[in-house]
Design a protein around this motif. Structure first.
Motif, mmCIF file in Angstrom:
data_model
loop_
_atom_site.group_PDB
_atom_site.id
_atom_site.type_symbol
_atom_site.label_atom_id
_atom_site.label_comp_id
_atom_site.label_asym_id
_atom_site.label_seq_id
_atom_site.Cartn_x
_atom_site.Cartn_y
_atom_site.Cartn_z
ATOM 1 N N VAL A 156 0.843 -1.201 0.000
ATOM 2 C CA VAL A 156 0.000 0.000 0.000
ATOM 3 C C VAL A 156 0.876 1.248 0.000
ATOM 4 C CG1 VAL A 156 -1.747 1.291 1.273
ATOM 5 C CG2 VAL A 156 -1.881 -1.202 1.154
ATOM 6 N N GLU A 157 1.877 1.247 0.847
ATOM 7 C CA GLU A 157 2.791 2.386 0.921
ATOM 8 C C GLU A 157 3.569 2.552 -0.374
ATOM 9 O OE1 GLU A 157 6.450 3.968 3.762
ATOM 10 O OE2 GLU A 157 5.958 1.838 3.641
ATOM 11 N N VAL A 158 4.057 1.447 -0.932
ATOM 12 C CA VAL A 158 4.840 1.519 -2.168
ATOM 13 C C VAL A 158 4.005 2.092 -3.307
ATOM 14 C CG1 VAL A 158 6.019 0.139 -3.917
ATOM 15 C CG2 VAL A 158 6.398 -0.338 -1.494
ATOM 16 N N ALA A 159 2.766 1.622 -3.449
ATOM 17 C CA ALA A 159 1.910 2.087 -4.538
ATOM 18 C C ALA A 159 1.594 3.572 -4.404
ATOM 19 C CB ALA A 159 0.627 1.259 -4.567
ATOM 20 N N ILE A 160 1.246 4.003 -3.187
ATOM 21 C CA ILE A 160 0.864 5.402 -2.984
ATOM 22 C C ILE A 160 2.069 6.319 -3.168
ATOM 23 C CG2 ILE A 160 0.033 7.067 -1.285
ATOM 24 C CD1 ILE A 160 -1.749 4.892 -0.144
#
Length: 310
Positions: free
Chosen positions: A140-144
């Protein structure tokens, strides 16, 4: 003779008074104003911002003329202190005979609306994305954050122009474009603050007490991340005013005859040598408003940052 034992017992039975040296803790607002008022530039910026707010609220009462009415007999009239000036138009008129002072006053209202809408939209969405990235981590963090990095890789004005070109020129579309441009800053700031707060003991205590993820995110962690977000929002007003003026200057923001400072500059470029006031006053309005918000943001940072307090 007096009995010393009686005096001793009498004095020992008297109620003890609290020490005068123990003072009550300062109130939060008073403490905040104490730190904020130490920065003279911040106080001056706050005064200018309050003056802009009053001008925006009472623009219809303060402005001597309508912002869009044209006086054909008074085209390019200079300010009242120059030869040929008139007290009817204190700051002169523009190339089509509109009162400059009235358009500047109504432009302050438009600039504050642009800043409020743009900052609110970008802050709400950026806080939500930053909370998810900082709390859940992983994919989630990587995508955002990679999406935010892509947006930051593009120049802000170029990205705003691209968004307005897709949505079409207009005031509302310019606000959406400015909100998208400022979105990565709030997302990154919120994520960094959330990661720092997740290591605190109160978060672990909330988990042990059985609090849900949403309660920890929005009731426990988010309020403790408010200070840097408030400072960033204040500084975001100045960025929004600059971007709106740039889009209006390029003809992609507010459309004529809307009294917007950037569009006023664009319509007066060909008269920059023959009528200096049609370019100088809108430019000064942008300069003073942006400087005021930046000074106020510096004061808020000094007052809300506990490290600077120490």
């Amino acid at each position: 003779m007096s009995n010393p034992s009686i005096n001793t017992s009498t004095s020992s039975s008297a109620p003890l008074k609290p020490s005068a040296a123990v003072a009550a803790p300062p109130k939060p607002l008073r403490e905040f104003w104490g730190y904020f008022s130490q920065n003279r530039g911040a106080v001056i910026g706050l005064a200018i911002v309050c003056l802009m707010v009053l001008m925006a609220l009472f623009a219809d009462l303060i402005a001597p003329h309508s912002a869009i009415d044209q006086y054909r007999e008074a085209i390019l009239v200079p300010p009242f202190w120059q030869d040929g000036g008139s007290m009817k138009f204190l700051l002169g008129t523009d190339p089509v005979g509109r009162d400059m002072l009235s358009r500047l006053i109504h432009g302050a209202r438009l600039s504050l609306i642009i800043g409020l809408v743009s900052v609110s939209l970008s802050m709400i969405l950026g806080v939500i994305l930053g909370l998810f990235a900082g709390y859940f981590r992983g994919m989630v963090e990587v995508a955002i954050m990679r999406l935010m990095d892509i947006m930051l890789a593009l120049p802000s004005l170029l990205l705003a122009i691209a968004v307005v070109a897709i949505l079409g020129p207009g005031l509302m579309n310019a606000m959406y474009a400015i909100a998208i441009v400022m979105l990565p800053h709030y997302t990154r700031l919120t994520r960094a603050a959330v990661i720092g707060e997740m290591e605190k003991d109160y978060v672990s205590a909330s988990r042990i007490a059985g609090a849900s993820k949403w309660r920890i995110m929005f009731n426990c962690v988010l309020p403790n991340c408010a200070a840097p977000l408030i400072v960033q929002a204040t500084l975001g007003f100045s960025s929004a005013i600059l971007d709106a003026a740039a889009l209006g200057f390029l003809g992609l923001g507010a459309q004529p005859p809307t009294p917007e400072w950037g569009s006023m500059l664009a319509s007066a470029l060909e008269f920059i040598q023959s009528a200096w006031w049609v370019v100088t006053f809108p430019g000064l309005a942008i300069l003073i408003s942006v400087l005021a918000f930046n000074l106020m943001g510096d004061g808020l940072r000094d007052a809300l940052d506990p490290k600077l307090k120490r």
